[in-house]
Design a protein around this motif. Structure first.
Motif, PDB file in Angstrom:
ATOM      1  N   ALA A  32      31.658  73.721  80.527  1.00  0.00           N
ATOM      2  CA  ALA A  32      32.285  73.851  81.845  1.00  0.00           C
ATOM      3  C   ALA A  32      32.142  75.253  82.410  1.00  0.00           C
ATOM      4  CB  ALA A  32      33.768  73.494  81.753  1.00  0.00           C
ATOM      5  N   PHE A  33      32.035  75.325  83.736  1.00  0.00           N
ATOM      6  CA  PHE A  33      32.184  76.586  84.428  1.00  0.00           C
ATOM      7  C   PHE A  33      33.682  76.912  84.484  1.00  0.00           C
ATOM      8  CE2 PHE A  33      28.268  78.110  86.391  1.00  0.00           C
ATOM      9  CZ  PHE A  33      27.416  77.049  86.188  1.00  0.00           C
ATOM     10  N   MET A  34      33.983  78.185  84.341  1.00  0.00           N
ATOM     11  CA  MET A  34      35.345  78.652  84.577  1.00  0.00           C
ATOM     12  C   MET A  34      35.318  79.495  85.847  1.00  0.00           C
ATOM     13  SD  MET A  34      37.297  77.373  82.274  1.00  0.00           S
ATOM     14  CE  MET A  34      38.798  78.327  82.527  1.00  0.00           C
ATOM     15  N   SER A  54      27.813  79.513  78.853  1.00  0.00           N
ATOM     16  CA  SER A  54      27.096  80.493  78.030  1.00  0.00           C
ATOM     17  C   SER A  54      27.427  81.923  78.426  1.00  0.00           C
ATOM     18  CB  SER A  54      25.591  80.267  78.150  1.00  0.00           C
ATOM     19  OG  SER A  54      25.163  80.589  79.470  1.00  0.00           O
ATOM     20  N   GLY A  55      27.931  82.087  79.631  1.00  0.00           N
ATOM     21  CA  GLY A  55      28.188  83.438  80.124  1.00  0.00           C
ATOM     22  C   GLY A  55      26.987  84.065  80.802  1.00  0.00           C
ATOM     23  N   ASP A  73      35.492  84.351  76.541  1.00  0.00           N
ATOM     24  CA  ASP A  73      35.443  84.311  75.081  1.00  0.00           C
ATOM     25  C   ASP A  73      35.733  82.868  74.693  1.00  0.00           C
ATOM     26  OD1 ASP A  73      35.887  84.395  72.342  1.00  0.00           O
ATOM     27  OD2 ASP A  73      36.858  86.338  72.407  1.00  0.00           O
ATOM     28  N   ASN A  74      34.694  82.110  74.431  1.00  0.00           N
ATOM     29  CA  ASN A  74      34.861  80.682  74.162  1.00  0.00           C
ATOM     30  C   ASN A  74      35.627  80.415  72.868  1.00  0.00           C
ATOM     31  OD1 ASN A  74      33.516  79.957  76.534  1.00  0.00           O
ATOM     32  ND2 ASN A  74      31.527  79.980  75.515  1.00  0.00           N
ATOM     33  N   TYR A  80      38.192  86.081  81.542  1.00  0.00           N
ATOM     34  CA  TYR A  80      38.733  87.348  82.026  1.00  0.00           C
ATOM     35  C   TYR A  80      38.190  87.662  83.419  1.00  0.00           C
ATOM     36  CZ  TYR A  80      39.573  87.774  77.018  1.00  0.00           C
ATOM     37  OH  TYR A  80      39.968  87.540  75.723  1.00  0.00           O
ATOM     38  N   LEU A  81      38.960  88.451  84.159  1.00  0.00           N
ATOM     39  CA  LEU A  81      38.516  88.953  85.451  1.00  0.00           C
ATOM     40  C   LEU A  81      38.816  90.450  85.480  1.00  0.00           C
ATOM     41  CD1 LEU A  81      37.372  88.371  88.279  1.00  0.00           C
ATOM     42  CD2 LEU A  81      39.727  87.994  89.057  1.00  0.00           C
ATOM     43  N   GLN A  82      37.767  91.250  85.315  1.00  0.00           N
ATOM     44  CA  GLN A  82      37.903  92.695  85.407  1.00  0.00           C
ATOM     45  C   GLN A  82      37.804  93.075  86.875  1.00  0.00           C
ATOM     46  OE1 GLN A  82      38.498  95.085  82.980  1.00  0.00           O
ATOM     47  NE2 GLN A  82      38.700  96.467  84.727  1.00  0.00           N
TER      48      GLN A  82
END
Length: 119
Positions: A32-34, A54-55, A73-74, A80-82
């Motif tokens: 899935a896309f996050m 996959s990132g 981090d699967n 995360y959102l920096q």
């Protein structure tokens, strides 16, 4: 039942940084896309950016490109959102969600986390 819990928001001055987290419990989001979304006062919820399983693939709206970065981090079922170089217009409640494509949301919304940027 899947639960999304966002955290890490707060009050920051313009130009400052925050790192938001979204922890998902109840299932794995293999494939899935996050995505991250935000809702400013008096406005509808808008898409901010997304990351593939996959990132390796990310996408962002133009207004945040170069300032916000999504990672995941699967193993921890966490995204995360920096947020760097924050602007007052970034003030909003931030939410995450999962779906088959960027900007899709297939789960119940979590409580969100408030980000307030002062000028």
């Amino acid at each position: 039942q899947v639960q999304l819990v966002e955290s890490g928001g707060g009050l920051v001055q313009a130009g400052g940084s925050l790192r938001l987290s979204c922890a998902a419990s109840g299932r794995s989001f293999s494939g899935a896309f996050m995505s991250w979304f935000r809702q400013a006062p008096g406005k509808g919820r808008e898409f901010v950016g997304a990351i593939s399983w996959s990132g390796r693939r990310t996408s962002y709206v133009d207004s945040v490109k170069g300032r916000l970065t999504i990672s995941r981090d699967n193993a921890k079922n966490t995204v995360y959102l920096q947020m760097n170089s924050l602007k007052p217009e970034d003030t909003a409640v931030y939410y995450c969600n999962a779906g088959p494509d960027p900007a899709t949301a297939t789960l119940a919304w979590g409580p969100g986390t408030q980000v307030t940027v002062s000028s």
